[in-house]
Design an enzyme around this catalytic site. Structure first.
Site, mmCIF file in Angstrom:
data_model
loop_
_atom_site.group_PDB
_atom_site.id
_atom_site.type_symbol
_atom_site.label_atom_id
_atom_site.label_comp_id
_atom_site.label_asym_id
_atom_site.label_seq_id
_atom_site.Cartn_x
_atom_site.Cartn_y
_atom_site.Cartn_z
ATOM 1 N N SER A 124 -4.272 1.743 -20.097
ATOM 2 C CA SER A 124 -4.677 1.019 -18.871
ATOM 3 C C SER A 124 -5.330 1.930 -17.832
ATOM 4 O O SER A 124 -5.826 1.456 -16.811
ATOM 5 C CB SER A 124 -3.443 0.365 -18.242
ATOM 6 O OG SER A 124 -2.613 1.348 -17.641
ATOM 7 N N GLY A 133 0.823 -1.212 0.000
ATOM 8 C CA GLY A 133 0.000 0.000 0.000
ATOM 9 C C GLY A 133 0.851 1.252 0.000
ATOM 10 O O GLY A 133 1.910 1.287 -0.624
ATOM 11 N N ASP A 164 0.246 -5.779 -16.244
ATOM 12 C CA ASP A 164 1.332 -4.876 -16.632
ATOM 13 C C ASP A 164 1.345 -3.698 -15.649
ATOM 14 O O ASP A 164 0.345 -2.986 -15.529
ATOM 15 C CB ASP A 164 1.070 -4.382 -18.063
ATOM 16 C CG ASP A 164 2.112 -3.386 -18.549
ATOM 17 O OD1 ASP A 164 3.146 -3.221 -17.865
ATOM 18 O OD2 ASP A 164 1.883 -2.774 -19.609
ATOM 19 N N ALA A 202 2.853 2.488 -15.748
ATOM 20 C CA ALA A 202 2.004 3.667 -15.481
ATOM 21 C C ALA A 202 1.190 3.559 -14.191
ATOM 22 O O ALA A 202 0.387 4.454 -13.910
ATOM 23 C CB ALA A 202 1.085 4.002 -16.649
ATOM 24 N N ALA A 203 1.415 2.509 -13.397
ATOM 25 C CA ALA A 203 0.662 2.424 -12.133
ATOM 26 C C ALA A 203 1.039 3.595 -11.219
ATOM 27 O O ALA A 203 0.170 4.231 -10.611
ATOM 28 C CB ALA A 203 0.940 1.096 -11.441
ATOM 29 N N GLY A 204 2.343 3.894 -11.143
ATOM 30 C CA GLY A 204 2.796 5.011 -10.300
ATOM 31 C C GLY A 204 2.277 6.344 -10.828
ATOM 32 O O GLY A 204 1.892 7.227 -10.050
ATOM 33 N N ASP A 205 2.246 6.496 -12.142
ATOM 34 C CA ASP A 205 1.738 7.743 -12.737
ATOM 35 C C ASP A 205 0.256 7.909 -12.410
ATOM 36 O O ASP A 205 -0.202 9.011 -12.074
ATOM 37 C CB ASP A 205 1.904 7.713 -14.268
ATOM 38 C CG ASP A 205 3.340 7.447 -14.695
ATOM 39 O OD1 ASP A 205 4.262 7.864 -13.965
ATOM 40 O OD2 ASP A 205 3.546 6.818 -15.751
HETATM 41 O O1 RIB Z 1 5.821 5.320 -16.071
HETATM 42 C C1 RIB Z 1 5.622 4.623 -17.272
HETATM 43 C C2 RIB Z 1 6.227 5.352 -18.426
HETATM 44 O O2 RIB Z 1 7.622 5.380 -18.276
HETATM 45 C C3 RIB Z 1 5.978 4.740 -19.782
HETATM 46 O O3 RIB Z 1 4.772 5.142 -20.371
HETATM 47 C C4 RIB Z 1 7.224 5.137 -20.568
HETATM 48 O O4 RIB Z 1 6.965 6.026 -21.603
HETATM 49 C C5 RIB Z 1 8.176 5.724 -19.529
HETATM 50 O O5 RIB Z 1 8.180 7.092 -19.575
#
Ligand code: RIB
Length: 312
Positions: free
Chosen positions: A297, A231, A252, A255-258
């Site tokens: 995603s 968490g 996959d 982009a989870a952190g983003d």
């Molecule tokens: O955080 C994921 C991203 O890291 C991907 O989309 C890739 O482009 C890199 O920037």
């Protein structure tokens, strides 16, 4: 240029994604499958997630692309998510950024980024679009553009009164002058260890207070530790809060952190308390790992709300 409540400064990449049984060893050629081109880039992913998740806040992206078809595709993906792309500037010197991504069946990935135009985003560019930050409640940053640009943009956002949120990824050591401009720092375990010069290791919730205290000492007012399955842990002016991760089958993790950062910023901008904002962010990130790709995603607001309702 219309004002946005949430401004994302950072990278836009076209992701070249291949699925593999296992990562290739050095010098080895292996066969993968299911090649896909999917809009990505840590900055653009955060903007896309904020656009999809926001109900009451407008979102703007500041960045650089090249003059090529990838640029049009990436801007179109953001525009479709409701993001204002009028401050995404084109540059002739470099192509649009790309990322080469291998995804294993376990959901783990390896990523190599060729920054291209992202590397051309300059402090002068930030100055030229500084009005984009006026009135922003939150400003989001990552580290796929030059550090001096990140620092310049943090300063402009701070001066505009925005809460600044830095995702210190890709992991690297950062100057004190930059960290002093960060309100909320959101590292995962490896990024946190690297920032502190510690050996990389798994961190559980029990060790989080020590790690957060060490990170506060670097300058940020608040720290959110992203601890994967364990968490996340918040320490800052609102006190201490944590939220458990949701158990999902990972396809996959790209982009989870983003998605987490954008969801947290949206929730905070809409006035949610820290604990609720962390739960909302965990849910959005959990949904994103059940699907392949970066922007492909990222869930919508209603998907996250349904996910949370099913887990009350
Ligand atoms: O955080 C994921 C991203 O890291 C991907 O989309 C890739 O482009 C890199 O920037």
């Amino acid at each position: 240029m219309a004002n946005a409540a949430l401004v994302v400064t950072g990278s836009l990449n076209m992701d070249f994604v291949v699925q593999v049984d296992r990562m290739p060893a050095p010098g080895e050629t292996t066969l993968g499958s299911d090649f896909k081109m999917i809009p990505g880039g840590k900055g653009a992913n955060q903007a896309c997630a904020a656009g999809r998740l926001a109900r009451e806040v407008a979102v703007k992206m500041v960045g650089r692309v090249g003059y090529d078809p990838f640029a049009d595709h990436l801007k179109a993906s953001l525009a479709a998510a409701g993001v204002d792309v009028s401050a995404v500037m084109a540059v002739r010197k470099q192509p649009t950024g790309v990322a080469l991504i291998w995804v294993e069946k376990s959901g783990q990935n390896s990523i190599v980024v060729a920054p291209g135009a992202n590397g051309e985003l300059s402090a002068a560019d930030i100055e030229s679009v500084h009005s984009a930050y006026a009135g922003a409640r939150c400003a989001l940053f990552q580290l796929e553009t030059p550090l001096q640009t990140v620092e310049a943009a943090l300063r402009v956002a701070r001066e505009a009164g925005a809460t600044t949120i830095l995702d210190p990824a890709p992991a690297q050591r950062l100057p004190e002058s930059l960290l002093a401009l960060v309100d909320i720092l959101t590292p995962n375990e490896s990024e946190a260890c690297l920032l502190l010069g510690w050996e990389p290791r798994r961190i559980g919730l029990e060790e989080a207070p020590e790690l957060a205290a060490a990170l506060h000492a670097l300058g940020p007012k608040a720290v959110i530790l992203k601890l994967g399955d364990a968490g996340c842990y918040y320490s800052g002016p609102e006190g201490i809060a944590s939220a458990g991760g949701f158990s999902v089958t990972a396809v996959d993790t790209t982009a989870a952190g983003d998605t987490f950062n954008a969801a947290f910023a949206v929730a905070m901008s809409e006035g949610q308390a820290v604990r609720e904002a962390l739960r909302f962010a965990n849910a959005a990130a959990a949904i994103s790992v059940t699907r392949l790709g970066a922007q492909a995603s990222i869930p919508s607001r209603s998907e996250v709300e349904d996910f949370l309702l099913a887990r009350v």
